[in-house]
Scaffold this motif. Sequence first.
Motif, PDB file in Angstrom:
ATOM      1  N   TYR A   1       5.736   2.052  -1.370  1.00  0.00           N
ATOM      2  CA  TYR A   1       4.764   0.976  -1.541  1.00  0.00           C
ATOM      3  C   TYR A   1       4.831   0.011  -0.356  1.00  0.00           C
ATOM      4  O   TYR A   1       5.887  -0.553  -0.056  1.00  0.00           O
ATOM      5  CB  TYR A   1       5.023   0.199  -2.836  1.00  0.00           C
ATOM      6  CG  TYR A   1       4.760   1.009  -4.087  1.00  0.00           C
ATOM      7  CD1 TYR A   1       3.453   1.313  -4.470  1.00  0.00           C
ATOM      8  CD2 TYR A   1       5.812   1.469  -4.871  1.00  0.00           C
ATOM      9  CE1 TYR A   1       3.203   2.063  -5.619  1.00  0.00           C
ATOM     10  CE2 TYR A   1       5.576   2.215  -6.013  1.00  0.00           C
ATOM     11  CZ  TYR A   1       4.264   2.512  -6.384  1.00  0.00           C
ATOM     12  OH  TYR A   1       4.017   3.255  -7.509  1.00  0.00           O
ATOM     13  N   ASP A   2       3.712  -0.145   0.302  1.00  0.00           N
ATOM     14  CA  ASP A   2       3.595  -1.137   1.371  1.00  0.00           C
ATOM     15  C   ASP A   2       2.119  -1.510   1.519  1.00  0.00           C
ATOM     16  O   ASP A   2       1.378  -0.884   2.266  1.00  0.00           O
ATOM     17  CB  ASP A   2       4.143  -0.615   2.696  1.00  0.00           C
ATOM     18  CG  ASP A   2       3.983  -1.634   3.826  1.00  0.00           C
ATOM     19  OD1 ASP A   2       3.857  -2.830   3.514  1.00  0.00           O
ATOM     20  OD2 ASP A   2       3.980  -1.227   5.000  1.00  0.00           O
TER      21      ASP A   2
ATOM     22  N   GLN B   1      -0.476  -4.426   2.719  1.00  0.00           N
ATOM     23  CA  GLN B   1      -0.420  -5.577   3.615  1.00  0.00           C
ATOM     24  C   GLN B   1      -1.780  -6.253   3.713  1.00  0.00           C
ATOM     25  O   GLN B   1      -2.832  -5.642   3.528  1.00  0.00           O
ATOM     26  CB  GLN B   1       0.031  -5.173   5.021  1.00  0.00           C
ATOM     27  CG  GLN B   1      -1.006  -4.424   5.844  1.00  0.00           C
ATOM     28  CD  GLN B   1      -0.540  -4.220   7.272  1.00  0.00           C
ATOM     29  OE1 GLN B   1       0.647  -4.015   7.538  1.00  0.00           O
ATOM     30  NE2 GLN B   1      -1.481  -4.276   8.206  1.00  0.00           N
TER      31      GLN B   1
ATOM     32  N   ASN C   1      -3.305  -0.211   2.463  1.00  0.00           N
ATOM     33  CA  ASN C   1      -2.112   0.379   1.876  1.00  0.00           C
ATOM     34  C   ASN C   1      -1.465   1.302   2.903  1.00  0.00           C
ATOM     35  O   ASN C   1      -1.995   2.371   3.216  1.00  0.00           O
ATOM     36  CB  ASN C   1      -2.484   1.164   0.612  1.00  0.00           C
ATOM     37  CG  ASN C   1      -1.259   1.726  -0.101  1.00  0.00           C
ATOM     38  OD1 ASN C   1      -0.126   1.480   0.309  1.00  0.00           O
ATOM     39  ND2 ASN C   1      -1.484   2.470  -1.178  1.00  0.00           N
ATOM     40  N   ASN C   2      -0.332   0.893   3.438  1.00  0.00           N
ATOM     41  CA  ASN C   2       0.405   1.711   4.402  1.00  0.00           C
ATOM     42  C   ASN C   2       1.355   2.691   3.719  1.00  0.00           C
ATOM     43  O   ASN C   2       1.920   3.559   4.377  1.00  0.00           O
ATOM     44  CB  ASN C   2       1.235   0.822   5.341  1.00  0.00           C
ATOM     45  CG  ASN C   2       0.365  -0.090   6.176  1.00  0.00           C
ATOM     46  OD1 ASN C   2      -0.722   0.293   6.587  1.00  0.00           O
ATOM     47  ND2 ASN C   2       0.832  -1.305   6.419  1.00  0.00           N
ATOM     48  N   GLY C   3       1.584   2.505   2.423  1.00  0.00           N
ATOM     49  CA  GLY C   3       2.581   3.318   1.726  1.00  0.00           C
ATOM     50  C   GLY C   3       2.058   4.698   1.358  1.00  0.00           C
ATOM     51  O   GLY C   3       0.877   5.020   1.502  1.00  0.00           O
TER      52      GLY C   3
ATOM     53  N   ASP D   1       6.665  -4.073  -3.392  1.00  0.00           N
ATOM     54  CA  ASP D   1       6.549  -3.627  -2.010  1.00  0.00           C
ATOM     55  C   ASP D   1       7.934  -3.444  -1.395  1.00  0.00           C
ATOM     56  O   ASP D   1       8.836  -4.263  -1.599  1.00  0.00           O
ATOM     57  CB  ASP D   1       5.774  -4.657  -1.185  1.00  0.00           C
ATOM     58  CG  ASP D   1       4.354  -4.201  -0.870  1.00  0.00           C
ATOM     59  OD1 ASP D   1       3.880  -3.242  -1.512  1.00  0.00           O
ATOM     60  OD2 ASP D   1       3.726  -4.795   0.018  1.00  0.00           O
TER      61      ASP D   1
ATOM     62  N   ILE E   1       8.221  -3.264   1.995  1.00  0.00           N
ATOM     63  CA  ILE E   1       8.110  -4.182   3.130  1.00  0.00           C
ATOM     64  C   ILE E   1       7.331  -5.399   2.661  1.00  0.00           C
ATOM     65  O   ILE E   1       6.166  -5.282   2.254  1.00  0.00           O
ATOM     66  CB  ILE E   1       7.410  -3.510   4.322  1.00  0.00           C
ATOM     67  CG1 ILE E   1       8.222  -2.311   4.806  1.00  0.00           C
ATOM     68  CG2 ILE E   1       7.212  -4.507   5.461  1.00  0.00           C
ATOM     69  CD1 ILE E   1       7.564  -1.531   5.917  1.00  0.00           C
ATOM     70  N   THR E   2       7.951  -6.552   2.684  1.00  0.00           N
ATOM     71  CA  THR E   2       7.321  -7.759   2.139  1.00  0.00           C
ATOM     72  C   THR E   2       6.883  -8.751   3.216  1.00  0.00           C
ATOM     73  O   THR E   2       6.167  -9.707   2.899  1.00  0.00           O
ATOM     74  CB  THR E   2       8.286  -8.470   1.175  1.00  0.00           C
ATOM     75  OG1 THR E   2       9.500  -8.812   1.880  1.00  0.00           O
ATOM     76  CG2 THR E   2       8.625  -7.580  -0.011  1.00  0.00           C
TER      77      THR E   2
ATOM     78  N   ASN F   1       4.756  -8.478   5.434  1.00  0.00           N
ATOM     79  CA  ASN F   1       3.330  -8.423   5.762  1.00  0.00           C
ATOM     80  C   ASN F   1       2.459  -8.700   4.532  1.00  0.00           C
ATOM     81  O   ASN F   1       1.278  -8.376   4.516  1.00  0.00           O
ATOM     82  CB  ASN F   1       2.953  -7.076   6.381  1.00  0.00           C
ATOM     83  CG  ASN F   1       3.305  -5.900   5.475  1.00  0.00           C
ATOM     84  OD1 ASN F   1       3.585  -6.059   4.294  1.00  0.00           O
ATOM     85  ND2 ASN F   1       3.301  -4.695   6.045  1.00  0.00           N
ATOM     86  N   ASP F   2       3.060  -9.303   3.505  1.00  0.00           N
ATOM     87  CA  ASP F   2       2.331  -9.607   2.273  1.00  0.00           C
ATOM     88  C   ASP F   2       1.636 -10.962   2.316  1.00  0.00           C
ATOM     89  O   ASP F   2       0.843 -11.278   1.419  1.00  0.00           O
ATOM     90  CB  ASP F   2       3.281  -9.589   1.070  1.00  0.00           C
ATOM     91  CG  ASP F   2       3.753  -8.186   0.726  1.00  0.00           C
ATOM     92  OD1 ASP F   2       3.187  -7.229   1.276  1.00  0.00           O
ATOM     93  OD2 ASP F   2       4.689  -8.058  -0.090  1.00  0.00           O
TER      94      ASP F   2
END
Length: 513
Positions: free
Chosen positions: A95-96, A98, A128-130, A203, A205-206, A208-209
């Motif tokens: 999950y990522d 951004q 969604n990068n994930g 996420d 990676i947080t 870039n949230d």
Amino acid sequence: LSLTEFFAYLNTPTEAPDGLKTSFAVSSDDGATWSPAVDLNPNFPTNTFRDATVTVPIPAVYTDGADEIRIKITFATDYYFIGIDDISIQERIGYDVQANENFFAIPDNVNTPWSQLQPQFFMADVQNNGGLTADNVQLNLTINKDDTGEEVYNMTKNYGNLGPDSLAENDFFDTTMPLDLPSDPSSLGTYSGQYTIFHDSMDVITNNDTLNFAFEVTDSLFAKETGRTREIFLTNDRSWYIGNSYYVPNGENWYARWISFMVGNASDVVAGGGLTSITTFIYESDGDLNDDGRIDPGEYDEVPFAFNEYEFDGSEDEVLITIPASLNEEGIEMQSGKYYFVVVQYAGADEADQLAISASEDYNYNANNFITDSVGVEQYSDVVDLTSEAPSFFSGGFSGTSVPVVRLHIGDNPFLDQPAITETLTVLPDSYEVDVFPNPADTDFNLGLDFPDAQDVMIRFYDQTGRILVQQEFDGIQQARYNYSVSTLPSGIYFIQLDTQAGTRIEKVVVQH
């Protein structure tokens, strides 16, 4: 895809894959065919150096079902270089999601006078990068007034479920509910805004949230930036008009008074024998009426609204220069519903004529230009024309990503030896004695107060353009004396203003060395 890069780029040639300066493409058939180009360095500005490890997602659609893949990396720009090392393919995180920092709306200006406030609209691209679908994706925007903590805007946008590599773009917050601050002095102050991503899973990676921005409501200053981050050299075009657009919804009884601008290399131009003068212009316009991307002379009534001149002596490198908007040193009344293009002209012709305008890349107006055009209240950020003739301004400027340090100061009167704002003030009664001495002042002056009752006092000392030099707050003052040094200030007229519950008093201070 992970790799270490050392690179910098500048312009984009026409043959760059999909218009990307640095990109990669994927093949699953031994190089017989290749995917569309994927941006290797999204959001990275031009004319800047990077030495870092970057990780970017390889779109799943290019790899699903493949036994093996090939990746090619392309560097496509006319200046600078790239070096790459430590290339690896890594398992994608689950999950990522951004909020994209390269395309989110901010207010029309970083500084807007309270008299010229208008509704502000917002949006941000979300992707969604994930490798997993993110359920119930939401984007919240909250804006608070810094001095009071008051929440002035809170809106949430629902995106539903976003699959891997999906991009939700150009999707506005409810345009029927914009930020609409009161067009009066109660709106004065700084504001902080934050876009924040939420969804049903956590996420990985947080960082870039969230996206943060700030702006200020002022008495009299229009600005697109808060200071320089770079210079802009126009190597092959020594003649240019560069400036910013400021929209005035409420022009009647308001006057354009001063222009501020900054250059980067006045000392080099003077020492090298180049052209040492510039002209400032203000053009009044209804905008790009024929939607051709240019504001031509017919769209600003052929002639400037105001102009002035400045001669460099070589001491002005990265110094904010402020001059009257008009050559006759009087403010000029504006009209409502007009764009005012505040520009600097450099009419260079020879090789020695290489003046650089200072600019900022801290504020990206690209999304603001897009959303305001879409809802019918189009705003322009910077305007440019590379000519020595009557300008036909490119309304896209530098795409809103690099705005010049060119500002406009307005006021409710045309008299430059008076404060910018006078008519809206409640005058402090004569029984509240205020004494400024000595006046004229050489090295310092005193401010004496003798009130019939205790008052909370805000003291502001500022120059003719409205730039605040000193600001102080005191509680429960009845009798007091304060001292202010002016030894380092240029000779000229300044003002000291006292704001109390009983009213406001403005005193003129003459600095004379």
